[in-house]
Enzyme design. Structure first.
Site, mmCIF file in Angstrom:
data_model
loop_
_atom_site.group_PDB
_atom_site.id
_atom_site.type_symbol
_atom_site.label_atom_id
_atom_site.label_comp_id
_atom_site.label_asym_id
_atom_site.label_seq_id
_atom_site.Cartn_x
_atom_site.Cartn_y
_atom_site.Cartn_z
ATOM 1 N N SER A 1 0.679 -1.285 0.080
ATOM 2 C CA SER A 1 0.297 -0.033 -0.061
ATOM 3 C C SER A 1 0.778 1.165 0.398
ATOM 4 O O SER A 1 0.283 2.488 -0.346
ATOM 5 C CB SER A 1 -1.077 0.439 1.134
ATOM 6 O OG SER A 1 -0.289 0.251 2.557
ATOM 7 N N ASP B 1 -2.691 8.719 7.823
ATOM 8 C CA ASP B 1 -4.242 7.470 8.210
ATOM 9 C C ASP B 1 -2.921 6.791 9.081
ATOM 10 O O ASP B 1 -1.984 7.132 9.403
ATOM 11 C CB ASP B 1 -5.022 6.769 7.182
ATOM 12 C CG ASP B 1 -4.133 6.160 6.484
ATOM 13 O OD1 ASP B 1 -2.344 5.887 6.823
ATOM 14 O OD2 ASP B 1 -4.557 5.520 5.804
ATOM 15 N N HIS C 1 0.160 5.440 7.093
ATOM 16 C CA HIS C 1 0.481 6.100 5.883
ATOM 17 C C HIS C 1 0.940 7.606 6.289
ATOM 18 O O HIS C 1 0.290 8.236 7.088
ATOM 19 C CB HIS C 1 0.061 5.387 4.821
ATOM 20 C CG HIS C 1 -0.621 4.268 4.140
ATOM 21 N ND1 HIS C 1 -1.566 3.811 4.457
ATOM 22 C CD2 HIS C 1 -0.129 3.325 3.744
ATOM 23 C CE1 HIS C 1 -2.057 2.263 4.434
ATOM 24 N NE2 HIS C 1 -1.002 2.440 3.864
#
Length: 383
Positions: free
Chosen positions: A52, A344, A347
């Site tokens: 991600s 978040d 990240h």
């Protein structure tokens, strides 16, 4: 007199004819330039593999819960300010690296319908949020692109590229490309440490698990080489015990979770040695490793010196440290993302990533081994 007049007349006619020919020639050139399709400028291609941290939107096309295609993701992504599938408020790591190496546009997700024709020459992003080095990492996210699938798509890509530019030119583009791979974090936070008594934690202690996944990572990196990669930027594991998600669930007073921090550091030690050994074996600096742990720790331990007000609280989230659950439209959202180190629960913000990319390109041996990316790019340009 008549002879001179006749001669001048002939000269005038010849000059007029030459002007007509010249004007016609220019007209033909302009017409051809308007008819023939413009090709992408000859820049170094860029390929991206991993999780991600580097996914540009492949998971948008998959039936998975690991996705970032809803607001407020992309709130600062230019020019649309809309979610793109990046796990960021704006640009992510591949975007920023791509800008530094001169790409005129970001690499597209391989699953995007827009990745056709001349856009194939720019490169492609094969990354998928939730995956790890191990195939059993991220099984809770259902259908995601594990590494063997990302490599299978890369082989498909090479066939498509060959159809566009020919096999010889396609090989040249792949061999000359910069490749980024980011793996390992999910093998800890979404596998080994996911539950107090995960299957992998019952099978291995931490050093054994790190050794186990490094052996699998070696196979992945060598497969990349077999597929034609000759310059591969490998990012080590970041300070996984300091992300807001871990602070929210495992930390008493906001201190980094020591057990997970130690695991990340041990993994990195083994990874750095692996990179050194592989380069020696191959007789060339194919692999360049970035110490993402130390790069992140610099602004985590001293956020104010980097212009952040906090490195503990995520900009978007809920619960303690905004680290509980997902970032959604119902989450708390900070008004100024530039003063938060984390976007978040997992990240970094675009602003934090800009500091990391600065170190990747210009960092000393404290951050980069065997050399920084600017040095590598300069060396390759001179070849």
């Amino acid at each position: 007199m008549c002879d001179n007049f006749s001669t001048n007349s002939h000269l005038n006619i010849i000059m007029r004819n030459m002007r007509v020919v010249f004007i016609t020639f220019i007209f033909v050139l302009v017409t051809i330039s308007m008819i023939v399709p413009k090709t992408v400028e000859a820049t170094r291609a860029f390929f991206v593999f991993g999780d991600s941290l580097v996914d540009n939107g492949n998971n948008n096309y998959l039936p998975t819960t690991a996705r970032a295609d809803s607001p407020p993701y992309g709130v600062d992504y230019m020019p649309t300010r809309r979610p793109s599938g990046r796990f960021s408020n704006g640009f992510n790591l591949p975007d920023l690296i791509g800008q530094h190496i001169g790409l005129s546009e970001p690499t597209l997700p391989y699953l995007s319908n827009e990745l056709t024709g001349q856009k194939l020459l720019v490169g492609a992003n094969f990354a998928s949020a939730g995956i790890g080095i191990l195939n059993d990492t991220g099984i809770q996210f259902v259908e995601i692109l594990r590494m063997f699938q990302q490599f299978s798509m890369f082989e498909q890509y090479k066939e498509r590229l060959s159809g566009e530019v020919g096999e010889v030119e396609a090989s040249r583009i792949v061999n000359g490309a910069l490749v980024l791979i980011t793996l390992g974090g999910n093998d800890f936070v979404n596998n080994y440490f996911l539950t107090p008594f995960s299957p992998r934690s019952r099978q291995f202690n931490v050093p054994q698990f790190c050794t186990y996944i490094i052996s699998h990572y070696q196979n992945i990196l060598m497969r990349l080489f077999e597929l034609g990669a000759r310059r591969v930027l490998v990012t080590g594991a970041g300070p996984l015990g300091c992300v807001p998600a871990q602070l929210a669930t495992r930390s008493l007073n906001g201190e980094c979770v020591n057990e997970i921090q130690q695991a990340a550091q041990f993994f990195n030690q083994l990874l750095f040695q692996l990179i050194k050994d592989l380069n020696t074996q191959l007789g060339s600096d194919v692999f360049i490793v970035a110490d993402a742990y130390q790069m992140n720790m610099n602004f985590i331990t001293n956020p104010q010196s980097f212009g952040f007000v906090t490195s503990k609280i995520a900009c978007c989230g809920q619960g303690r440290f905004n680290g509980v659950g997902l970032c959604t439209a119902l989450s708390n959202l900070c008004p100024n993302r530039d003063v938060y180190a984390f976007w978040d629960p997992f990240h970094p913000t675009q602003r934090a990533l800009e500091f990391i990319v600065r170190d990747i390109f210009n960092g000393t041996s404290e951050f980069m081994s065997p050399m920084n990316l600017s040095t590598i790019m300069a060396m390759d340009t001179s070849i």
